[in-house]
Design a protein around this motif. Structure first.
Motif, PDB file in Angstrom:
ATOM      1  N   UNK A 150       0.840  -1.191   0.000  1.00  9.99           N
ATOM      2  CA  UNK A 150       0.000   0.000   0.000  1.00  9.99           C
ATOM      3  C   UNK A 150       0.878   1.245   0.000  1.00  9.99           C
ATOM      4  N   UNK A 151       0.266   2.390  -0.311  1.00 10.85           N
ATOM      5  CA  UNK A 151       0.997   3.651  -0.284  1.00 10.85           C
ATOM      6  C   UNK A 151       0.033   4.819  -0.212  1.00 10.85           C
ATOM      7  N   UNK A 152       0.582   5.939   0.224  1.00 12.16           N
ATOM      8  CA  UNK A 152      -0.114   7.223   0.146  1.00 12.16           C
ATOM      9  C   UNK A 152       0.963   8.300   0.129  1.00 12.16           C
ATOM     10  N   UNK A 153       0.666   9.439  -0.484  1.00 14.32           N
ATOM     11  CA  UNK A 153       1.603  10.557  -0.460  1.00 14.32           C
ATOM     12  C   UNK A 153       0.942  11.829  -0.969  1.00 14.32           C
ATOM     13  N   UNK A 154       1.517  12.940  -0.574  1.00 14.33           N
ATOM     14  CA  UNK A 154       1.160  14.243  -1.121  1.00 14.33           C
ATOM     15  C   UNK A 154       2.309  14.645  -2.025  1.00 14.33           C
ATOM     16  N   UNK A 155       1.999  15.041  -3.246  1.00 15.15           N
ATOM     17  CA  UNK A 155       3.030  15.405  -4.220  1.00 15.15           C
ATOM     18  C   UNK A 155       2.805  16.832  -4.695  1.00 15.15           C
ATOM     19  N   UNK A 156       3.900  17.478  -5.083  1.00 14.57           N
ATOM     20  CA  UNK A 156       3.836  18.882  -5.487  1.00 14.57           C
ATOM     21  C   UNK A 156       4.353  19.062  -6.912  1.00 14.57           C
ATOM     22  N   UNK A 157       3.667  19.916  -7.667  1.00 15.76           N
ATOM     23  CA  UNK A 157       4.085  20.294  -9.007  1.00 15.76           C
ATOM     24  C   UNK A 157       4.945  21.556  -8.874  1.00 15.76           C
ATOM     25  N   UNK A 158       6.205  21.469  -9.259  1.00 16.50           N
ATOM     26  CA  UNK A 158       7.102  22.621  -9.087  1.00 16.50           C
ATOM     27  C   UNK A 158       6.821  23.733 -10.094  1.00 16.50           C
ATOM     28  N   UNK A 159       6.090  23.436 -11.176  1.00 17.82           N
ATOM     29  CA  UNK A 159       5.766  24.478 -12.162  1.00 17.82           C
ATOM     30  C   UNK A 159       4.726  25.460 -11.645  1.00 17.82           C
ATOM     31  N   UNK A 160       3.701  24.943 -10.951  1.00 19.34           N
ATOM     32  CA  UNK A 160       2.629  25.831 -10.497  1.00 19.34           C
ATOM     33  C   UNK A 160       2.343  25.721  -8.992  1.00 19.34           C
ATOM     34  N   UNK A 161       3.162  24.946  -8.264  1.00 19.51           N
ATOM     35  CA  UNK A 161       3.036  24.747  -6.814  1.00 19.51           C
ATOM     36  C   UNK A 161       1.738  24.065  -6.387  1.00 19.51           C
ATOM     37  N   UNK A 162       0.995  23.475  -7.331  1.00 18.89           N
ATOM     38  CA  UNK A 162      -0.209  22.729  -6.952  1.00 18.89           C
ATOM     39  C   UNK A 162       0.210  21.410  -6.304  1.00 18.89           C
ATOM     40  N   UNK A 163      -0.703  20.833  -5.537  1.00 19.00           N
ATOM     41  CA  UNK A 163      -0.438  19.536  -4.917  1.00 19.00           C
ATOM     42  C   UNK A 163      -1.530  18.540  -5.299  1.00 19.00           C
ATOM     43  N   UNK A 164      -1.188  17.273  -5.212  1.00 14.98           N
ATOM     44  CA  UNK A 164      -2.137  16.176  -5.413  1.00 14.98           C
ATOM     45  C   UNK A 164      -2.045  15.273  -4.198  1.00 14.98           C
TER      46      UNK A 164
END
Length: 176
Positions: A150-164
């Protein structure tokens, strides 16, 4: 009155099937991914990679899991455990170096059919911002031929600083 009883019986049967399908996985914590797939929620919406585009490799202390789902809107996961030592939980970020024992990415490609050169590709990575812990990868089973977990994470887009937010992730993949 018979109709009400029949409807009640059908609803009860549907509830029983529903509850049995939500039962635990026997304590293995292996998640709900079908054989050969990765399954996770991305900002609350399910993404499942098919067996054809999902793979895992293990070499020494390195475990790599990847998969791609979609058609004109491709979505992919990549999870690396860079300090792999068997069954256990590995932090994404954190630790002394801020890197943790694992890292992960989530990618989306929106293909513009009429103008493929105008397609949009976005990448969200974890860890980020100084390496604070942003998730975990748990390997619940590994054999010579398969890996589950299993896994979970918060990730960030360095182009627009949005997160998923990647939640309820699970994998069940043959090792190549």
């Amino acid at each position: 009155m018979k109709t009400i009883k029949k409807i009640s019986l059908v609803l009860f049967a549907a509830l029983a099937v529903s509850l049995s399908s939500c039962s635990s996985d026997g304590g293995s914590g292996g998640g709900t991914a079908g054989a050969g797939t990765i399954k996770a929620k991305v900002n609350g919406s399910w993404v499942t990679t098919p067996e054809l585009t999902t793979a895992a490799t293990h070499s020494g202390n390195f475990l790599h899991i990847q998969g791609t789902a979609g058609d004109t809107s491709s979505k992919s996961f990549s999870v690396n455990v860079i300090a792999f030592d068997g069954v256990g939980t590995y932090d994404i970020g954190g630790g002394v170096s801020g890197l943790g024992a694992a890292n992960a990415t989530y990618n989306e490609t929106i293909v513009n059919i009429s103008n493929p050169m105008a397609s949009d590709y976005s990448n969200w990575s974890a860890p980020y911002d100084g390496g604070a812990k942003v998730g975990e990868v748990t390997v619940t089973e590994i054999t010579e031929t398969n890996v589950k977990g299993t896994f979970y994470f918060t990730a960030k887009n360095t182009d627009d600083n949005s997160t998923k937010e990647i939640t309820e992730g699970s994998f069940n993949i043959p090792l190549e």
